[in-house]
Design a protein around this motif. Structure first.
Motif, mmCIF file in Angstrom:
data_model
loop_
_atom_site.group_PDB
_atom_site.id
_atom_site.type_symbol
_atom_site.label_atom_id
_atom_site.label_comp_id
_atom_site.label_asym_id
_atom_site.label_seq_id
_atom_site.Cartn_x
_atom_site.Cartn_y
_atom_site.Cartn_z
ATOM 1 N N ILE A 1 0.847 -1.200 0.000
ATOM 2 C CA ILE A 1 0.000 0.000 0.000
ATOM 3 C C ILE A 1 0.883 1.250 0.000
ATOM 4 N N ALA A 2 1.893 1.214 0.879
ATOM 5 C CA ALA A 2 2.810 2.359 0.963
ATOM 6 C C ALA A 2 3.546 2.549 -0.365
ATOM 7 N N ILE A 3 3.920 1.432 -0.981
ATOM 8 C CA ILE A 3 4.647 1.521 -2.265
ATOM 9 C C ILE A 3 3.738 2.134 -3.336
ATOM 10 N N CYS A 4 2.505 1.637 -3.426
ATOM 11 C CA CYS A 4 1.591 2.149 -4.471
ATOM 12 C C CYS A 4 1.308 3.631 -4.258
ATOM 13 N N GLN A 5 1.075 4.032 -3.011
ATOM 14 C CA GLN A 5 0.767 5.450 -2.768
ATOM 15 C C GLN A 5 1.998 6.313 -3.051
ATOM 16 N N TYR A 6 3.195 5.807 -2.703
ATOM 17 C CA TYR A 6 4.431 6.536 -2.996
ATOM 18 C C TYR A 6 4.565 6.757 -4.510
ATOM 19 N N LEU A 7 4.327 5.689 -5.268
ATOM 20 C CA LEU A 7 4.470 5.801 -6.730
ATOM 21 C C LEU A 7 3.454 6.787 -7.300
ATOM 22 N N ALA A 8 2.225 6.744 -6.762
ATOM 23 C CA ALA A 8 1.189 7.666 -7.239
ATOM 24 C C ALA A 8 1.600 9.110 -6.946
ATOM 25 N N ASP A 9 2.098 9.355 -5.740
ATOM 26 C CA ASP A 9 2.525 10.719 -5.362
ATOM 27 C C ASP A 9 3.693 11.171 -6.230
ATOM 28 N N LYS A 10 4.657 10.265 -6.397
ATOM 29 C CA LYS A 10 5.867 10.638 -7.141
ATOM 30 C C LYS A 10 5.552 10.982 -8.593
ATOM 31 N N HIS A 11 4.645 10.190 -9.190
ATOM 32 C CA HIS A 11 4.335 10.404 -10.610
ATOM 33 C C HIS A 11 3.166 11.383 -10.803
ATOM 34 N N GLY A 12 2.528 11.778 -9.688
ATOM 35 C CA GLY A 12 1.413 12.725 -9.794
ATOM 36 C C GLY A 12 0.238 12.166 -10.576
ATOM 37 N N PRO B 1 -6.901 3.365 -4.267
ATOM 38 C CA PRO B 1 -7.786 2.356 -3.674
ATOM 39 C C PRO B 1 -8.576 1.547 -4.704
ATOM 40 N N ASP B 2 -8.838 2.108 -5.889
ATOM 41 C CA ASP B 2 -9.496 1.301 -6.931
ATOM 42 C C ASP B 2 -8.613 0.116 -7.299
ATOM 43 N N LEU B 3 -7.321 0.391 -7.465
ATOM 44 C CA LEU B 3 -6.389 -0.681 -7.835
ATOM 45 C C LEU B 3 -6.340 -1.736 -6.722
ATOM 46 N N LEU B 4 -6.298 -1.259 -5.473
ATOM 47 C CA LEU B 4 -6.214 -2.207 -4.346
ATOM 48 C C LEU B 4 -7.486 -3.042 -4.248
ATOM 49 N N LEU B 5 -8.631 -2.408 -4.459
ATOM 50 C CA LEU B 5 -9.896 -3.152 -4.417
ATOM 51 C C LEU B 5 -9.969 -4.156 -5.570
ATOM 52 N N GLY B 6 -9.476 -3.762 -6.736
ATOM 53 C CA GLY B 6 -9.462 -4.681 -7.886
ATOM 54 C C GLY B 6 -8.581 -5.882 -7.593
#
Ligand code: GSH
Length: 201
Positions: free
Chosen positions: A61-72, A153-158
């Motif tokens: 979860i932390a990795i996915c959110q980090y990547l989302a923040d980093k790539h905007g 969270p859509d990706l995590l729910l999927g």
């Protein structure tokens, strides 16, 4: 280039899917939990692990959110009310949806046999069903949880929906079922599966 350690059949898929959504270059190092190459990067021996610029990051979860923040992409900006609502859905997904699935998995094949309780699966199914009713009330009119934008969270729910299907949990129909169908049809998920085939040892 990002280096992902883990196996596509487990939570590692979240990170692979995320990187495909972002169109970011990566390499998968196929590794099982608790093997030396994982333990030296994550003391709990768990996957996935991501290396970014030689720095080790753990926990999907932390990795996915980090990547989302980093790539905007795939996220509301930090410090906004939209982000707080988005993080709330992420936390709900971990606690209530993944929690039920992980309980069932731990008592089926993760814990040492003497610590497994076979009947806990009924409790896990009950909790999963309850989580699905809550999710129905949390979803927007769509297509995704917060409207047009596909977020973390859509990706995590999927991912949890795929996990539930593989573990033979009953997926709901109706609005939640249609939402899962949309998320699970994302081309980036198909690419993550196709590009990361690992032969059985
Ligand atoms: N909070 C961690 C959990 C990671 C986790 O439990 N991964 C499983 C594979 S999906 C694992 O490595 N299990 C081995 C174990 O629990 O010993 C995350 O989201 O990455």
């Amino acid at each position: 280039m990002y280096k992902v350690f883990g196996m596509p059949r487990n939570r590692t898929m979240r990170v692979l899917w995320m990187l495909e959504e972002l169109g970011a270059p990566y390499e998968l190092v196929a590794a099982n939990p608790r093997t030396p190459e994982i333990v030296e990067r994550n003391p709990s021996g768990k996957v996935p692990v991501l290396e970014d610029d030689g720095v080790v990051l753990t926990d999907s979860i932390a990795i996915c959110q980090y990547l989302a923040d980093k790539h905007g992409q795939m996220t509301a900006p930090a410090g906004t009310l939209d982000r707080a609502r988005q993080d709330g859905l992420t936390q709900f997904t971990v606690d209530e949806v993944e929690g039920a699935l992980w309980t069932a998995a731990k008592h089926k094949f993760v814990l040492p046999e003497e610590h497994r309780i076979a009947t806990i699966k009924d409790t896990a199914r009950f909790e999963f069903e309850k989580a699905m009713s809550s999710l129905e009330k949390r979803l927007s009119d769509g297509p995704y949880a917060f409207g047009e934008k596909f977020t973390v969270p859509d990706l995590l729910l999927g991912h949890c929906a795929n996990w539930a299907a593989a573990a033979k949990f009953e997926l709901p129909g109706g609005a939640v079922g249609a939402y899962f169908d949309r998320v699970r049809a994302r081309p980036a998920l198909k690419a993550a599966v196709k590009n990361n085939v690992v032969e059985a040892a």
